[in-house]
Design a protein around this motif. Sequence first.
Motif, mmCIF file in Angstrom:
data_model
loop_
_atom_site.group_PDB
_atom_site.id
_atom_site.type_symbol
_atom_site.label_atom_id
_atom_site.label_comp_id
_atom_site.label_asym_id
_atom_site.label_seq_id
_atom_site.Cartn_x
_atom_site.Cartn_y
_atom_site.Cartn_z
ATOM 1 N N ASP A 64 -15.352 3.806 -5.615
ATOM 2 C CA ASP A 64 -15.261 5.298 -5.300
ATOM 3 C C ASP A 64 -14.087 5.955 -5.747
ATOM 4 O OD1 ASP A 64 -17.599 5.615 -3.909
ATOM 5 O OD2 ASP A 64 -16.799 4.880 -2.051
ATOM 6 N N GLY A 65 -13.313 5.306 -7.077
ATOM 7 C CA GLY A 65 -12.340 5.779 -7.591
ATOM 8 C C GLY A 65 -10.928 5.288 -7.194
ATOM 9 N N LYS A 66 -10.992 4.340 -6.166
ATOM 10 C CA LYS A 66 -9.901 3.583 -5.629
ATOM 11 C C LYS A 66 -10.069 2.098 -5.969
ATOM 12 C CE LYS A 66 -9.326 7.134 -2.653
ATOM 13 N NZ LYS A 66 -8.221 7.535 -1.295
ATOM 14 N N ARG A 67 -8.712 1.366 -6.010
ATOM 15 C CA ARG A 67 -8.935 -0.141 -5.912
ATOM 16 C C ARG A 67 -9.133 -0.888 -4.816
ATOM 17 N NH1 ARG A 67 -5.529 -2.636 -3.485
ATOM 18 N NH2 ARG A 67 -4.075 -1.066 -3.304
ATOM 19 N N SER A 68 -10.161 -1.825 -4.980
ATOM 20 C CA SER A 68 -10.568 -2.484 -3.886
ATOM 21 C C SER A 68 -9.834 -3.718 -3.589
ATOM 22 C CB SER A 68 -11.816 -3.301 -4.308
ATOM 23 O OG SER A 68 -12.865 -2.143 -4.543
ATOM 24 N N GLU B 217 0.767 -1.161 0.043
ATOM 25 C CA GLU B 217 0.078 0.039 0.111
ATOM 26 C C GLU B 217 0.933 1.333 -0.112
ATOM 27 O OE1 GLU B 217 -3.208 -0.047 -0.715
ATOM 28 O OE2 GLU B 217 -3.594 -2.146 -0.347
ATOM 29 N N VAL C 239 -12.949 -1.326 -8.706
ATOM 30 C CA VAL C 239 -12.677 -0.042 -8.357
ATOM 31 C C VAL C 239 -13.876 0.586 -7.479
ATOM 32 C CG1 VAL C 239 -12.505 2.378 -9.122
ATOM 33 C CG2 VAL C 239 -11.319 0.554 -10.239
ATOM 34 N N CYS D 1 1.739 1.653 -3.849
ATOM 35 C CA CYS D 1 0.618 1.710 -4.693
ATOM 36 C C CYS D 1 0.167 3.289 -4.830
ATOM 37 C CB CYS D 1 -0.670 0.947 -4.110
ATOM 38 S SG CYS D 1 -1.977 1.191 -5.099
ATOM 39 N N LEU E 71 -4.509 2.358 -11.011
ATOM 40 C CA LEU E 71 -5.719 1.423 -11.532
ATOM 41 C C LEU E 71 -5.280 0.948 -12.752
ATOM 42 C CD1 LEU E 71 -8.829 3.748 -10.755
ATOM 43 C CD2 LEU E 71 -7.708 2.275 -9.503
ATOM 44 N N ASN F 183 -2.130 4.072 -6.798
ATOM 45 C CA ASN F 183 -3.938 4.083 -7.360
ATOM 46 C C ASN F 183 -3.994 4.393 -8.548
ATOM 47 O OD1 ASN F 183 -6.360 3.067 -6.386
ATOM 48 N ND2 ASN F 183 -7.255 5.344 -6.153
#
Length: 102
Positions: A70-74, A48, A68, A51, A55, A53
């Motif tokens: 809310d615009g972030k990688r899950s 993390e 994704v 990262c 994507l 982000n």
Amino acid sequence: MVDKTNINKVGLKCSYKDLTLGMMVYGEKTSEAFKTGEWTSVQPVVDEEKCINCLMCVPVCPDSCITVVDGKRSPFDYDHCKGCGICVKNCPPKAISMKGVK
């Protein structure tokens, strides 16, 4: 007779005559019911701190295990990840690596 459209009955003892014919689609979204990630010996892990982000890992995953929200990688969907490592190769900051599954 075995219900040919119910994938929850896979593994029942039945004759080859009771199986679905090839090249036929009998249901939809059946891949969600199979936890194909159970057989892999490696899985991707994200650092993390590295990262950014970007994507870039999301569209290359052949099993849609990286989503994704809310615009972030899950987090990775390890139930369906087969450990192919394509996400590792496509991560610009090298934040994803493969680790052995214990």
